[in-house]
Scaffold this motif. Structure first.
Motif, PDB file in Angstrom:
ATOM      1  N   UNK A 212       0.783  -1.291  -0.021  1.00 18.21           N
ATOM      2  CA  UNK A 212       0.117  -0.041   0.081  1.00 18.21           C
ATOM      3  C   UNK A 212       0.823   1.137   0.103  1.00 18.21           C
ATOM      4  N   UNK A 213       1.884   1.178   0.592  1.00 13.85           N
ATOM      5  CA  UNK A 213       2.770   2.414   0.810  1.00 13.85           C
ATOM      6  C   UNK A 213       3.600   2.551  -0.648  1.00 13.85           C
ATOM      7  N   UNK A 214       3.431   1.527  -1.276  1.00 15.32           N
ATOM      8  CA  UNK A 214       4.019   1.613  -2.961  1.00 15.32           C
ATOM      9  C   UNK A 214       2.882   2.277  -3.936  1.00 15.32           C
ATOM     10  N   UNK A 215       1.730   2.301  -3.366  1.00 12.78           N
ATOM     11  CA  UNK A 215       0.674   2.660  -4.077  1.00 12.78           C
ATOM     12  C   UNK A 215      -0.396   1.620  -4.645  1.00 12.78           C
ATOM     13  N   UNK A 216      -0.205   0.315  -4.171  1.00 13.44           N
ATOM     14  CA  UNK A 216      -1.008  -0.614  -4.808  1.00 13.44           C
ATOM     15  C   UNK A 216      -2.291  -0.711  -3.877  1.00 13.44           C
ATOM     16  N   UNK A 217      -3.373  -1.210  -4.399  1.00 14.16           N
ATOM     17  CA  UNK A 217      -4.332  -1.687  -3.696  1.00 14.16           C
ATOM     18  C   UNK A 217      -4.548  -3.056  -3.261  1.00 14.16           C
ATOM     19  N   UNK A 218      -4.557  -3.258  -2.073  1.00 11.68           N
ATOM     20  CA  UNK A 218      -4.207  -4.736  -1.396  1.00 11.68           C
ATOM     21  C   UNK A 218      -5.358  -5.317  -0.748  1.00 11.68           C
ATOM     22  N   UNK A 219      -5.623  -6.583  -1.121  1.00 11.73           N
ATOM     23  CA  UNK A 219      -6.758  -7.374  -0.096  1.00 11.73           C
ATOM     24  C   UNK A 219      -5.759  -8.743   0.240  1.00 11.73           C
ATOM     25  N   UNK A 220      -6.215  -9.084   1.381  1.00  5.69           N
ATOM     26  CA  UNK A 220      -5.869 -10.217   1.990  1.00  5.69           C
ATOM     27  C   UNK A 220      -7.105 -11.312   2.156  1.00  5.69           C
ATOM     28  N   UNK A 221      -6.456 -12.629   1.583  1.00  2.69           N
ATOM     29  CA  UNK A 221      -7.645 -13.939   1.823  1.00  2.69           C
ATOM     30  C   UNK A 221      -6.671 -14.970   2.443  1.00  2.69           C
ATOM     31  N   UNK A 222      -7.141 -15.014   3.819  1.00  5.66           N
ATOM     32  CA  UNK A 222      -6.530 -16.094   4.660  1.00  5.66           C
ATOM     33  C   UNK A 222      -7.270 -17.371   4.712  1.00  5.66           C
ATOM     34  N   UNK A 223      -7.971 -17.611   3.895  1.00  7.98           N
ATOM     35  CA  UNK A 223      -8.823 -18.721   3.697  1.00  7.98           C
ATOM     36  C   UNK A 223      -8.228 -19.836   2.580  1.00  7.98           C
ATOM     37  N   UNK A 224      -7.139 -19.392   2.155  1.00  3.08           N
ATOM     38  CA  UNK A 224      -6.690 -20.153   1.166  1.00  3.08           C
ATOM     39  C   UNK A 224      -5.904 -21.616   1.610  1.00  3.08           C
ATOM     40  N   UNK A 225      -5.507 -21.532   2.789  1.00 11.81           N
ATOM     41  CA  UNK A 225      -4.698 -22.938   3.366  1.00 11.81           C
ATOM     42  C   UNK A 225      -5.934 -23.974   3.659  1.00 11.81           C
TER      43      UNK A 225
END
Length: 248
Positions: A212-225
């Motif tokens: 995000x500090x690099x300017x990207x829009x970020x989402x996290x998915x912790x259900x993959x495992x």
């Protein structure tokens, strides 16, 4: 860094030769495991996972970072995309070429450092990685490079886990991805855990803030495992895997 990492004698953090030597020794077994994975139910699970994010309506230019034996590269190529797979370990690139040839998959594989990409800026539609970031000496530099080669609006899909933090406290699984690795190689893997500063970060929060500090829009998915590794088979990863998805 956590106390559990401080007392370990280890190579310098920027010693990529040590990291590469570990993967060189694992290359053939890794190829055999990925060959089995391509013929297992995991293939469908991973293909569906990737399709959720990149779709199937157009042919995209995709970079597979730290491709190993080419598992993601082959899946994405078979979906009709133009795929380049890179890995810093020459033996892994040799194995990826062999595996891709055996399944008639057309992928370009190149020996390259994930932290120093030899591609033009704004070149790829998608960048993917699986279990790569944890063993990078300079993951911040890597992320900067990965975003650089993405086109505006392009997506990064980085699947990883906190392998280092969890390796002393893993459940006693019947089957898992490391069950056939020799003890000396496991020791080498653990040395990599201890030598890298990323091992003591709070992930994936660390990844999200950095991107995000690099300017990207970020989402996290912790259900993959839990979704993909619900079964304790020979591909099982007991450490919870997460997805860091960044849109440039």
């Amino acid at each position: 860094m956590n106390d559990s990492f401080n007392h370990i004698t280890h190579p310098k953090e920027d010693d990529k030769t040590f990291i590469t030597s570990y993967w060189t020794e694992r290359a053939e077994d890794f190829r055999r495991l990925r060959e089995k994975e391509l013929q297992s139910p995991k293939l469908i699970l991973w293909r569906n996972e990737l399709l959720q994010h990149i779709g199937q309506n157009e042919s995209l230019r995709i970079l597979d970072i730290g491709c190993g034996a080419g598992f993601f590269s082959i899946i994405l190529s078979q979906l009709g995309h133009t795929v380049t797979g890179i890995d810093i370990t020459p033996n892994m690139i040799e194995k990826s070429k062999l595996l891709a040839y055996s399944v008639n998959s057309n992928v370009e594989f190149i020996v390259m450092d994930a932290e120093k990409l030899d591609f033009d800026t704004n070149y790829f539609d998608v960048v993917v990685a699986r279990n790569v970031t944890w063993n990078l000496p300079h993951p911040d530099e890597a992320y900067k490079e990965w975003l650089r080669v993405l086109k505006p609006g392009g997506i990064l899909l980085n699947y990883d886990a906190e392998h280092a933090k969890n390796h002393h406290h893993l459940p006693q699984s019947v089957h898992h991805a490391h069950e056939h690795i020799k003890p000396d190689l496991l020791d080498k893997c653990h040395t990599i855990y201890h030598m890298l500063s990323i091992s003591s970060t709070d992930r994936p929060t660390w990844d999200k803030v950095l991107l995000e500090n690099m300017g990207a829009t970020v989402t996290i998915d912790s259900t993959v495992g839990p979704r993909i590794y619900a079964e304790e088979d020979e591909f099982y990863i007991p450490v919870p895997m997460f997805l860091v998805k960044a849109v440039k």
